[in-house]
Design an enzyme around this catalytic site. Sequence first.
Site, short mmCIF file in Angstrom:
data_model
loop_
_atom_site.label_atom_id
_atom_site.label_comp_id
_atom_site.label_asym_id
_atom_site.label_seq_id
_atom_site.Cartn_x
_atom_site.Cartn_y
_atom_site.Cartn_z
N ASP A 1 7.16 -14.55 -11.73
CA ASP A 1 6.81 -14.29 -10.33
C ASP A 1 6.78 -15.55 -9.48
O ASP A 1 6.21 -15.56 -8.39
CB ASP A 1 5.44 -13.61 -10.27
CG ASP A 1 4.33 -14.46 -10.89
OD1 ASP A 1 4.65 -15.52 -11.47
OD2 ASP A 1 3.16 -14.07 -10.80
N CYS B 1 5.60 -19.14 -13.10
CA CYS B 1 5.74 -19.16 -14.56
C CYS B 1 5.38 -20.51 -15.18
O CYS B 1 4.78 -20.55 -16.26
CB CYS B 1 7.14 -18.73 -14.98
SG CYS B 1 8.48 -19.84 -14.48
N HIS C 1 13.02 -20.52 -15.86
CA HIS C 1 11.82 -19.86 -16.38
C HIS C 1 11.17 -20.68 -17.52
O HIS C 1 11.87 -21.28 -18.34
CB HIS C 1 12.15 -18.47 -16.92
CG HIS C 1 10.94 -17.63 -17.23
ND1 HIS C 1 10.09 -17.17 -16.24
CD2 HIS C 1 10.43 -17.20 -18.41
CE1 HIS C 1 9.10 -16.48 -16.80
NE2 HIS C 1 9.28 -16.49 -18.11
#
Length: 227
Positions: free
Chosen positions: A96, A99, A205
């Site tokens: 979101d 991370c 990520h």
Amino acid sequence: MMTRNGTQSIGECSSSTSASSQQDVEDDRMIAVVLSEEYAKLDGALGRRLSNLAPVAHVPRINTFIPNPSDATLDHQRLLQRLNIYGLYEVKVSGDGNCQFRALSDQIYRSPEYHKHVRKEVVKQLKDSRPLYEGYVPMKYKHYYKKMAKSGEWGDHVTLQAAADKFVAKICLLTSFRETCFIEITPQHQTPKRELWLSFWSEVHYNSLYDIQDAPVHKPRQKHWLF
């Protein structure tokens, strides 16, 4: 104060909500301190497992490149292979925009839910120690750390360095990059007191890493269990 129809006034409701929110923040801070001290005793096992990896020197930088979907997919497959080779388990956190801070929170407090606290501490480090980081930021520095204070703003390699400095931790990244498997971020002026392990996928990520034998089972967050 009650109005004539027996309801609370808007001002009183707002004050009550603000006080409740402030109490939540203070509760989180106190819990975070206790959890950090408790889980710091568990560091080291994963580092011993990957002791044969030669780390690449870390260079703080902001996010400038996002891979295309095809390259990102190949990178993810490479990361999964490395996790399997070294017997590692990923605690997957929400993608979101928070991370990096969620993954750091999971490593420090064994829960990704303290990511707001982690972000706040990292931004404070950026503000208080401006000379350490300003040279890596190709924009107005005040604009940069104000942007980083916003929930959902992606963390970068500058915030990783600030986190290493703030939490006096060596941050170890197992990456998806072809030629850069393992990156270490160490505190600039202190000897690290602990290790934090993250997986880093294709510049997009972060997740939290554990030895597969020590994979945690996360329970629902309980705010007042310490009291």
